[in-house]
Enzyme design. Structure first.
Site, short mmCIF file in Angstrom:
data_model
loop_
_atom_site.label_atom_id
_atom_site.label_comp_id
_atom_site.label_asym_id
_atom_site.label_seq_id
_atom_site.Cartn_x
_atom_site.Cartn_y
_atom_site.Cartn_z
N GLU A 41 0.84 -1.21 0.00
CA GLU A 41 0.00 0.00 0.00
C GLU A 41 0.87 1.26 0.00
O GLU A 41 1.86 1.35 0.72
CB GLU A 41 -0.88 0.00 1.25
CG GLU A 41 -1.75 1.24 1.42
CD GLU A 41 -2.60 1.18 2.68
OE1 GLU A 41 -3.56 1.97 2.79
OE2 GLU A 41 -2.31 0.34 3.56
N LYS A 112 -8.96 2.43 -2.79
CA LYS A 112 -9.27 1.80 -1.51
C LYS A 112 -10.67 2.19 -1.07
O LYS A 112 -11.06 3.36 -1.13
CB LYS A 112 -8.24 2.24 -0.47
CG LYS A 112 -8.36 1.55 0.89
CD LYS A 112 -7.21 1.97 1.79
CE LYS A 112 -7.23 1.25 3.13
NZ LYS A 112 -6.05 1.59 3.97
N CYS A 148 -5.24 -3.06 1.91
CA CYS A 148 -5.16 -3.20 3.37
C CYS A 148 -6.52 -3.41 4.02
O CYS A 148 -7.05 -4.50 4.02
CB CYS A 148 -4.43 -1.98 3.97
SG CYS A 148 -3.71 -2.33 5.60
#
Length: 553
Positions: A41, A112, A148
């Protein structure tokens, strides 16, 4: 498909340096036959960039670097974490994103979706969440990209499993993903290896898809990222395991019947904690531009541990231990400090403080007239020592390491501008009882134990007055530490802690100490975070407050 897991140690803000690190790993993976290379990330920026994200030039530089990076990518695809801009009139202007590159260009950009705001995370401050599943057809498969937190919605995944209504991984599978890929920057916490493995296996088994999990490694400020990237099959079996606490690169072949990959052994228990502290300390010095460290070496257990960690992190030749005996210091304390320094091979100085301590007492005698000695005179000693350490730091350009442990910091058994001075609190998240376990573990790993046995067996003492012992002011550490864990880490109430079998008066005393000493902790050096609840920016308590619970939950 052969996927390379590129476990990298970026430096926050070093965009060009991080790009070179990515390209190096990409080149090695491509030569090894990878079809796809996955990085962590925000690998182009380093995680967490925090308020650097508020600088428009920083965002522009990251986007320009992404385009340059894409120009170096050939037929082997590369997935890189970066920050993108939004094109919407409302909402936050940035997105935590991933770019899939191939053949000299960016093929796809994905965002994300779940943005954590608990503990040390504050992503809603900067980013607009994505709202579409990130699927990309590539190489004969459909890749499901997640970043994540997007993965942390299955099984016993801690607070994340209960925070969100959506499930990005389920959405990826519904959108046709054959392979689930997660780019992560997940900080180390004791016991987290097992938690992550359980989480990823649960996702693989639930959806019948292989999962590739690529984590950042390295220290950035208070956070330590442990790496330990891995991949699991659709049946939940680990099929490749990367090393912990260092950069690593490995390929995994997802084809049925593919030969097994090499599997790294993961450290456990106090060994994992030791490695995390060494990595965090070493990276903190390197990434802030320091080459050397200096610390007060008292002959006590805490400074002995920090000296061992520092010698391993930056090399014994780059560590200076300073004994600063006062009129109350025992002869064996100085002897133990010297013995430790010799065993480690670090440089050692003895600078007695009786002269400056006496001078301060004389200067203040008139102002203190009519008042007997108390903790004030004790604290003067600690502040003289802090001044000496900072003088050495200024003169030689070394970083002062604070040596206080979590138990002391919790209850304020430390002196502002004295033993709390320093650029980094190395063991500020390590309770005293765990300090002893770490020291015994370190001794067991050396051919010649560096920490004298007397340091491990004598009663802990600040040695600021005659015959002083820590237990004069505090409960025994084997009583104190469980109460602190319950109150600070687990947010248990007074009633709950007492119900667990602890003495009510002791619990009340400890809670009062913790609450009253918030002002000290907010002036302390950054703490390397190794537990689920560390002091620092993950625990945000007000200083000026008068909340006193009357009982109950």
């Amino acid at each position: 498909m052969k996927i390379a897991l590129a476990q990298l140690n970026p430096t926050v803000g070093d965009i060009d340096g991080n790009a070179r690190r990515i390209l190096d790993a990409y080149g090695r993976a491509a030569r090894a036959g990878a079809d796809l290379v996955v990085t962590p990330e925000l690998s182009l920026l380093g995680y967490p960039p925090r308020d650097l994200l508020l600088k428009p030039r920083f965002i522009a530089d990251n986007l320009a670097a992404l385009e340059r990076l894409a120009g170096h990518v050939g037929p082997t695809a590369l997935v890189v974490g970066y920050v993108d801009r939004t094109d919407r009139e409302r909402g936050l202007p940035l997105r935590n994103a991933a770019a899939l590159m191939a053949d000299g260009g960016v093929v796809a950009r994905k965002v994300k979706r779940l943005l954590p705001t608990y503990d040390v995370f504050d992503e809603m401050r900067y980013f607009e969440p994505g709202d579409e599943p990130a699927v990309v057809p590539w190489g004969g498969a459909t890749l499901g990209l997640s970043i994540c937190e997007d993965l942390w919605t299955q099984g016993s995944a801690g607070p994340a499993a209960r925070l969100y209504h959506g499930n990005p991984v389920a959405d990826l599978v519904e959108a046709g993903a054959d392979v689930l890929i997660n780019m992560s920057a997940s900080p180390f916490v004791s016991g987290k290896f097992a938690q992550r493995a359980e989480l990823v296996r649960a996702q693989a088994l639930r959806h019948g898809r292989p999962v590739v999990y690529v984590n950042q490694v390295g220290g950035n400020d208070s956070l330590v990222f442990d790496g330990a990237s891995f991949a699991v099959s659709a049946g939940g079996n680990v099929i490749v395991q990367l090393k912990a606490f260092e950069e690593d690169l490995a390929l995994v072949d997802l084809a049925p019947g593919a030969p097994p990959a090499e599997m790294a052994d993961l450290p456990a228990g106090v060994e994992a904690l030791r490695m995390a502290l060494v990595l965090g300390l070493g990276d903190y010095l390197r990434k802030t531009g320091f080459r050397e460290a200096v610390l007060g070496l008292s002959g006590g257990i805490d400074s002995s541990l920090v000296a061992c960690l520092a010698a391993e992190a930056v090399g014994a030749e780059n560590v200076l231990g300073v004994a600063m005996p006062s009129r109350y210091s025992s002869a064996h304390s100085v002897e133990d400090a010297r013995t430790l320094a010799s065993a480690l091979g670090i440089r050692f100085l003895t600078i007695p403080i009786d002269g400056p301590h006496t001078a301060f007492e004389e200067v203040l005698a008139e102002a203190f007239a009519g008042r007997g000695p108390d903790v004030t005179e004790e604290n003067l000693q600690a502040r003289v020592r802090g001044t000496i350490l900072m003088g050495l730091s200024n003169k030689f350009g070394s970083l002062v390491l604070a040596t206080g442990n979590k138990s002391e910091v919790s209850v304020g058994y430390c002196t502002l501008y004295g033993d709390m001075v320093g650029g980094l609190a190395v063991i500020g998240d390590v309770p005293k009882t765990l300090v002893y376990r770490l020291c015994r573990h370190i001794n067991a790993t050396y051919a010649r134990s560096p920490i004298p046995e007397r340091v491990l067996t004598k009663a802990p003492s600040a040695e600021l007055r005659p015959e002083q012992k820590d237990e004069d002011s505090l409960p025994p550490y084997d009583v104190l530490d469980p109460i602190l864990d319950a109150y600070v880490r687990d947010e248990r109430s007074y009633d709950q802690i007492v119900a667990a079998g602890f003495d009510p008066a002791t619990v009340s005393h400890v809670i009062g100490l913790v609450d009253r000493n918030e002002y000290k902790r907010q002036q302390a050096a950054p703490v390397l975070k190794v537990t689920s609840r560390a002091f620092g920016f993950g625990r945000r308590m007000p200083i000026a407050q008068r909340y006193e619970p009357k009982g109950g939950q």
